[in-house]
Design a protein around this motif. Structure first.
Motif, PDB file in Angstrom:
ATOM      1  N   GLN A   1      -8.545  10.340   9.594  1.00 40.38           N
ATOM      2  CA  GLN A   1      -9.409   9.489   8.772  1.00 40.38           C
ATOM      3  C   GLN A   1      -8.616   8.840   7.646  1.00 40.38           C
ATOM      4  N   PHE A   2      -7.704   9.605   7.070  1.00 41.63           N
ATOM      5  CA  PHE A   2      -6.861   9.095   5.990  1.00 41.63           C
ATOM      6  C   PHE A   2      -6.073   7.877   6.474  1.00 41.63           C
ATOM      7  N   VAL A   3      -5.547   7.965   7.705  1.00 43.08           N
ATOM      8  CA  VAL A   3      -4.783   6.858   8.284  1.00 43.08           C
ATOM      9  C   VAL A   3      -5.684   5.644   8.524  1.00 43.08           C
ATOM     10  N   VAL A   4      -6.873   5.883   9.061  1.00 45.58           N
ATOM     11  CA  VAL A   4      -7.805   4.785   9.350  1.00 45.58           C
ATOM     12  C   VAL A   4      -8.232   4.064   8.069  1.00 45.58           C
ATOM     13  N   LYS A   5      -8.452   4.819   7.002  1.00 44.91           N
ATOM     14  CA  LYS A   5      -9.042   4.259   5.783  1.00 44.91           C
ATOM     15  C   LYS A   5      -8.020   3.832   4.732  1.00 44.91           C
ATOM     16  N   LYS A   6      -6.759   4.132   4.971  1.00 44.10           N
ATOM     17  CA  LYS A   6      -5.715   3.775   4.012  1.00 44.10           C
ATOM     18  C   LYS A   6      -5.479   2.265   4.002  1.00 44.10           C
ATOM     19  N   LYS A   7      -5.403   1.669   2.809  1.00 43.89           N
ATOM     20  CA  LYS A   7      -5.102   0.244   2.676  1.00 43.89           C
ATOM     21  C   LYS A   7      -3.590   0.065   2.776  1.00 43.89           C
ATOM     22  N   LEU A   8      -3.177  -0.830   3.652  1.00 38.97           N
ATOM     23  CA  LEU A   8      -1.760  -1.031   3.927  1.00 38.97           C
ATOM     24  C   LEU A   8      -1.341  -2.433   3.488  1.00 38.97           C
ATOM     25  N   THR A   9      -0.138  -2.544   2.973  1.00 38.60           N
ATOM     26  CA  THR A   9       0.357  -3.832   2.500  1.00 38.60           C
ATOM     27  C   THR A   9       0.759  -4.726   3.667  1.00 38.60           C
ATOM     28  N   ALA A  10       0.836  -6.023   3.400  1.00 42.38           N
ATOM     29  CA  ALA A  10       1.271  -6.977   4.423  1.00 42.38           C
ATOM     30  C   ALA A  10       2.703  -6.678   4.860  1.00 42.38           C
ATOM     31  N   GLU A  11       3.530  -6.246   3.908  1.00 39.86           N
ATOM     32  CA  GLU A  11       4.915  -5.912   4.224  1.00 39.86           C
ATOM     33  C   GLU A  11       4.981  -4.715   5.170  1.00 39.86           C
ATOM     34  N   TYR A  12       4.128  -3.711   4.901  1.00 38.52           N
ATOM     35  CA  TYR A  12       4.099  -2.549   5.781  1.00 38.52           C
ATOM     36  C   TYR A  12       3.648  -2.949   7.190  1.00 38.52           C
ATOM     37  N   ILE A  13       2.603  -3.758   7.286  1.00 42.69           N
ATOM     38  CA  ILE A  13       2.077  -4.175   8.588  1.00 42.69           C
ATOM     39  C   ILE A  13       3.137  -4.916   9.394  1.00 42.69           C
TER      40      ILE A  13
END
Length: 264
Positions: free
Chosen positions: A49-61
């Motif tokens: 759930q932590f992975v699903v709900k974590k906000k990720l940066t454009a650089e990370y993506i």
């Protein structure tokens, strides 16, 4: 099994209260996480759930997308050249371990899969959660790793009637924003053979309740490639129990650590 749907803030607080460092990708293998899991204060569902709900940066993506595709291409090539069929659990664990080492958030999904040809070129293929005999660890398994909602590196290596595997893709790596959320049917979860059993109605009720609980957090998705429709329905979560170093699997006569060396 009931999945507790927690907010990202509550998950952070929960992990923090257990002394778990959530900045470290793959923290599910930390001694603090394992200790808390053993005492049932947290679960692997909480990590997922932590992975699903974590906000990720454009650089990370951008980084994640590139590195995931590199790993998937190499690993699936070895898997598809291997003579053994199945092995979706072993393969997904290996992929998950490699992604952890690359610094990519991920987890494994165990679930049902329905494959349908819109042009009727083959009969619909079902991977049921409930069937008889039911002696497999999971009907199917794949990996969730943003920006990808489905990474299936053994889609070609399952036990199909003659000819079907030849028209399936080498692997599936479908980004979340290209997936359609679906409502699974009972016929996708439970083998129709069980309809003749006296306990059928009760097992259907139990199965639907379980899947609804899981799908409230981990969404079931549909993905289309040309005339083939793939419906992926989560029924449970999985995570590696060791790092890649402890993985003893071989694909195409190569150890997973030899395959990893190709990527470095």
């Amino acid at each position: 099994m009931t999945t507790n749907n927690r907010s990202y803030k509550k998950l952070k607080t929960l992990f923090s209260s257990e002394g778990i460092d959530t900045d470290k990708i793959g923290f599910h293998l930390s001694k603090e996480f394992l200790k808390s899991e053993q005492s049932k204060k947290i679960s692997i569902d909480d990590y997922a759930q932590f992975v699903v709900k974590k906000k990720l940066t454009a650089e990370y993506i951008e980084y994640s997308r590139t590195r995931i595709l590199e790993i998937v291409e190499t690993l699936s090539n070895h898997i598809n050249q291997d003579s053994k069929l199945g092995r979706c659990i072993d393969s997904s664990i290996t992929l998950s371990q490699m992604l952890d080492l690359r610094g990519i958030w991920n987890f494994i999904i165990k679930g049902c899969l329905t494959i349908t040809a819109k042009d009727n070129s083959f009969e619909t293929q079902h991977f049921y959660d409930l069937t008889e005999p039911n002696n497999v660890a999971a009907p199917h398994a794949w990996v969730y790793a943003p920006p990808f909602g489905i990474i299936d590196i053994t889609i070609k290596k399952q036990k199909y009637p003659l000819g079907i595997a030849n028209i399936l893709p080498e692997h599936i790596a479908a980004e979340i924003d290209k997936l359609k959320v679906i409502n699974p049917t009972v016929d996708e979860l439970v083998d129709p053979v069980l309809k003749r059993k006296p306990y059928y109605n009760q097992i259907v009720k139990n199965e639907v309740n379980k899947v609804n609980s899981v799908n409230a957090v981990f969404k079931p998705f549909e993905f289309k490639i040309d005339e083939i429709v793939f419906r992926y329905i989560p029924v449970g979560i999985g995570l590696p129990e060791t790092s890649l170093k402890g993985n003893q699997n071989k694909f195409n006569y190569k150890t997973v650590n030899e395959i990893w060396a190709e990527l470095n």
